[in-house]
Design an enzyme around this catalytic site. Sequence first.
Site, mmCIF file in Angstrom:
data_model
loop_
_atom_site.group_PDB
_atom_site.id
_atom_site.type_symbol
_atom_site.label_atom_id
_atom_site.label_comp_id
_atom_site.label_asym_id
_atom_site.label_seq_id
_atom_site.Cartn_x
_atom_site.Cartn_y
_atom_site.Cartn_z
ATOM 1 N N LEU A 1 2.619 6.055 -2.906
ATOM 2 C CA LEU A 1 3.939 7.089 -3.481
ATOM 3 C C LEU A 1 4.133 7.039 -5.097
ATOM 4 O O LEU A 1 4.142 7.881 -5.524
ATOM 5 C CB LEU A 1 5.077 6.602 -2.853
ATOM 6 C CG LEU A 1 5.285 6.448 -1.420
ATOM 7 C CD1 LEU A 1 6.463 6.082 -0.645
ATOM 8 C CD2 LEU A 1 5.300 8.156 -1.138
ATOM 9 N N GLY B 1 6.575 -1.413 3.162
ATOM 10 C CA GLY B 1 5.645 -1.809 2.200
ATOM 11 C C GLY B 1 4.757 -0.655 1.656
ATOM 12 O O GLY B 1 3.994 -0.974 0.870
ATOM 13 N N PRO C 1 0.816 -1.174 0.166
ATOM 14 C CA PRO C 1 0.027 0.056 -0.121
ATOM 15 C C PRO C 1 0.865 1.391 0.010
ATOM 16 O O PRO C 1 0.512 2.318 -0.752
ATOM 17 C CB PRO C 1 -0.826 -0.084 1.078
ATOM 18 C CG PRO C 1 -0.829 -1.522 1.577
ATOM 19 C CD PRO C 1 0.509 -2.162 1.113
ATOM 20 N N LYS C 2 1.664 1.428 0.798
ATOM 21 C CA LYS C 2 2.834 2.478 0.815
ATOM 22 C C LYS C 2 3.328 2.978 -0.476
ATOM 23 O O LYS C 2 3.255 4.026 -1.024
ATOM 24 C CB LYS C 2 3.750 2.374 1.987
ATOM 25 C CG LYS C 2 4.655 3.765 1.901
ATOM 26 C CD LYS C 2 5.633 3.695 3.149
ATOM 27 C CE LYS C 2 6.871 2.769 2.864
ATOM 28 N NZ LYS C 2 7.926 3.182 3.772
ATOM 29 N N MET C 3 3.807 1.788 -1.218
ATOM 30 C CA MET C 3 4.706 1.725 -2.591
ATOM 31 C C MET C 3 3.491 2.554 -3.602
ATOM 32 O O MET C 3 3.646 3.135 -4.344
ATOM 33 C CB MET C 3 5.035 0.542 -3.070
ATOM 34 C CG MET C 3 6.110 -0.065 -2.171
ATOM 35 S SD MET C 3 6.721 -1.549 -2.971
ATOM 36 C CE MET C 3 7.519 -2.223 -1.570
#
Length: 235
Positions: free
Chosen positions: A194, A235, A189-191
């Site tokens: 971004l 992640g 999710p973080k990738m």
Amino acid sequence: MSAARPGLRRLRSAAGSGGSPTQGRPGVPRRSRRRKSPAIAYEAGQGEGAEPRRARWEPPHWREQLQRIRDMRSSRDAPVDEMGVQTCYDSSAPPEVMRYQVLLALMLSSQTKDQVTSAAMLRLRRRGLSVDSVLQMDDETLGQIIYPVGFWRNKVKYIKQTTAILKQKYGGDIPSTVEELVQLPGVGPKMAHLAMHIAWDSVAGIGVPAPPKVWALPPQLWTPTCTGSPTGSSG
């Protein structure tokens, strides 16, 4: 005395019984003298028996910590500013190639210092980094190029799988939604958030630092309420 007329007898009978001349007449509604009670509406949390409104909770010392962060970041001289993912792609490349390079840099950056990610991306770009070039590259060569990024063996596998999906399903481009991005192997999710911001210039959410990076904060930010140990994953 003469007998009362029939109409007068009906009026007297109605008066004696406490009724009205209209009582009992078909088609004439009966008026109610009872007043309607006004409806009472309460605001949320202020009805009968409701508890008094409590003051909103705030983390202790948060204003002081926020000011310290602003002071420390005012110079913009951290490694992430000079070698972060937003600096790792070729801005002169075609849009779909640029977006692919952004996604690849994000995949490499997991559990890896910015300096190491930047160096690996530079080595890949020297070989003409694109979907086709990665698909033509064998796993051993790809591993040698991206080493020593964290978990580089797993990342070789995820990069090849994701690149094949991008070629087959998206024509060499990357998905334009968070929901589709997180379906790709090795993309969390973080990738995805971004990638939406850097590659698509769309703010779909926020990416917060993983715990190891949070616990690497300098002592100026620490307060007596900050305790714990550096664990977690990215992640």
